[in-house]
Enzyme design. Structure first.
Site, PDB file in Angstrom:
ATOM      1  N   LYS A  30       0.847  -1.201   0.000  1.00  0.00           N
ATOM      2  CA  LYS A  30       0.000   0.000   0.000  1.00  0.00           C
ATOM      3  C   LYS A  30       0.881   1.250   0.000  1.00  0.00           C
ATOM      4  CE  LYS A  30      -4.020   1.934   2.517  1.00  0.00           C
ATOM      5  NZ  LYS A  30      -4.893   1.778   3.703  1.00  0.00           N
ATOM      6  N   SER A 105      -9.799   1.437   2.598  1.00  0.00           N
ATOM      7  CA  SER A 105      -8.985   2.263   1.751  1.00  0.00           C
ATOM      8  C   SER A 105      -7.878   1.505   1.013  1.00  0.00           C
ATOM      9  CB  SER A 105      -8.330   3.360   2.595  1.00  0.00           C
ATOM     10  OG  SER A 105      -7.453   2.800   3.550  1.00  0.00           O
ATOM     11  N   SER A 129      -9.939  -0.859   6.746  1.00  0.00           N
ATOM     12  CA  SER A 129      -9.331  -0.645   5.428  1.00  0.00           C
ATOM     13  C   SER A 129      -8.578  -1.839   4.858  1.00  0.00           C
ATOM     14  CB  SER A 129      -8.401   0.564   5.471  1.00  0.00           C
ATOM     15  OG  SER A 129      -9.149   1.746   5.556  1.00  0.00           O
TER      16      SER A 129
END
Lengths: 426, 92
Positions: A30, A105, A129
């Protein structure tokens, strides 16, 4: 299909040591996890050109384990979103559900695994997330107990809530990645040695043995959920029952306030954490005209998107004189209450089960206009962050062709219990 | 921001505290959205006072010198620097 999964594609090779547990494996990371020499944007214009001078601890551990990092994945800006649509670099499609969002997310990380662009991935989970995009993309995601995985090098959004967590196609592979990243770190004083005395790995716990397992089902987490999601959830529980597990309903009255408490705490922490982005040491600069307050105001207006501004402003408001007791202090009370409820429910159950998300993946563009509606979609995931507990989202089936995830929550440092229970659903 | 409505002036005030410039259209949109979100936050009034006995332990380390990021690396991402220092806007 894989478009926009990565913000930056870059090959970072690990230790050549072929014996490492992740030798030959590819991992997507990420874009809020620092990678030395490879830009780390947090999905924000503010950090469009930011290149970290050091690696996050989890990245060093990936390299030591022999993994090859294949790129930095798309995400909601600074982790603030449930759809990956708040990314400055653009929205992306869910590889498992065309026309739909991948969740957020950590949408790019889940999608990278679902699309086969990486064997494994790392995300971060502040209020769901990791688990939300795992559920929406039909892959496995684990949110570790607070303190199990180092946050050193993770760009902070809400430090008291967030943990870095792994994604994979199977529970066992996902747990293998957890084995690599878990454990205390001198550079993160909130990490702890797990108190249990087990020497076995998390991956070894993925043995599918649920005979005699006691599962609590919090009724509040089924209320208001989509009918097809609830049906898929009960089918999965019946499957666990057939394998020797038993379930009973439990009540967690505090979770009715969890979304509000979560957002007050997360926004308050965000307003403080994101104060560092002033465009002087790094990030988008507001120039050198006028005094420093003018320059900072310009830098931050340009650098931050709507959702980030919204959360910083609401957090600033919740912490401001006269409102602190009304919002922030009450939210901390709610957090303590949620913890007590979970402790009690887990005193008569080995794990708690619910749908990960109360709804199937949203259509792209469906939800951007109404922030409060979007926050309510996090109802089943945020209580777990408030309580600091471990949880896994594992694919439970489909409704109308859309993936449904089942969430299993365990006691603090009970990762093996949730891994074992989840592996019985594969 | 009162309980019933969120006034655009208050949005501007909070934005100034947070050092974020806003366009007029943003102020109006945020005022509307904040009314909604703060109304939801009001429900926290129903939460009872809870004993918060957090299980915390201090984490200590020896106070020893160790390597850290050198000035060159630390300045790599600065939009402007001068003589090994970060260069920022005027303070006054």
């Amino acid at each position: 299909m894989s478009e926009n999964i990565f913000i930056t594609e870059a090959e970072i090779t690990g230790d050549a040591d072929a014996d490492g547990p992740l030798a030959g494996r590819t991992v997507a990371v990420k874009d809020n996890i620092s990678t030395e020499g490879v830009r780390t944007t947090c999905g924000s214009r503010m950090l469009e050109d930011y290149v970290p001078p050091y690696d996050a601890t989890v990245v060093s551990r990936l390299k030591d384990a022999g993994a090859t990092i294949v790129g930095k994945t798309n995400m909601d800006e600074f982790g603030m979103g449930t759809t990956t649509e708040t990314s400055y670099f653009g929205a992306m499609e869910n590889p498992a559900a065309p026309g739909r969002v991948p969740g957020g997310s950590s949408g790019g990380s889940a999608a990278a695994v679902a699309a086969g662009d990486a064997d494994l991935a790392l995300g971060s989970d502040t209020g769901g997330s990791v688990r939300c995009p795992a559920a929406f993309c039909g892959v496995v995601g684990i949110k570790p107990t607070y303190g199990l995985v180092s946050r050193y090098g993770l760009v902070a959004y809400a430090n008291s809530l967030e943990q870095i967590g792994p994604f994979g196609q199977t529970v066992e592979e996902t747990a293998e990645l957890l084995d690599v990243i878990a454990g205390p770190d001198d550079r993160d004083a909130t990490t702890r040695e797990p108190p249990e005395d087990s020497n076995s790995s998390y991956a070894d716990a993925a043995d599918g043995d649920v005979d005699g397992l006691s599962i609590g089902v919090p009724t509040e987490l089924l209320e208001g959920a989509d009918e097809g999601v609830v049906e898929t959830f009960w089918d999965a529980l019946a499957d666990l029952e057939d394998q020797g597990a038993e379930y009973h309903e439990v009540s967690l009255p505090s979770v009715e306030h969890a979304v509000e408490a979560y957002y007050v705490i997360a926004m308050s922490e965000a307003s403080s954490n994101l104060a560092r982005f002033d465009g002087v040491r790094y990030g988008n600069s507001g120039g050198y005209e006028g005094n420093w307050n003018d320059a900072f105001g310009r830098a931050r207006e340009e650098g931050f998107g709507d959702e980030v501004k919204r959360r910083i402003l609401l957090g600033t408001y919740a912490l401001s004189a006269g409102y602190h007791d009304k919002y922030y202090k009450k939210a901390q009370d709610a957090r303590a209450w949620v913890k007590q409820d979970f402790d009690q429910a887990l005193s008569d159950a080995d794990v708690l089960a619910s749908p990960t998300m109360p709804v199937p993946p949203f259509e792209l563009g469906e939800s951007l206009d109404d922030p409060m509606q979007m926050y309510l979609a996090d109802a089943n995931t945020v209580p777990v962050n408030l309580a600091d507990l471990p949880a896994v989202s594992v694919p439970a089936g489909e409704t109308d062709g859309l993936p449904v995830g089942l969430q299993l929550v365990g006691p603090a440092f009970g990762e093996r219990q949730v891994v074992r229970a989840a592996s019985a659903l594969e | 921001m009162s309980d019933d409505a969120v006034n655009p002036e208050e949005v501007r005030h909070v934005a100034a505290l947070a050092r974020i410039d806003l366009e007029d259209s943003e102020v109006d949109r945020f005022a509307e959205q904040f009314a909604d979100i703060l109304a939801a936050f009001e429900t926290l009034d129903e939460v009872p006072e809870v004993d918060r006995d957090a299980d915390l332990a201090n984490v200590m380390r020896p106070d020893e010198e160790h390597d850290c990021l050198g000035p060159d690396r630390a300045l790599e991402n600065a939009p402007q620097s001068e003589d090994g220092y970060f260069k920022g806007p005027n303070v006054s």
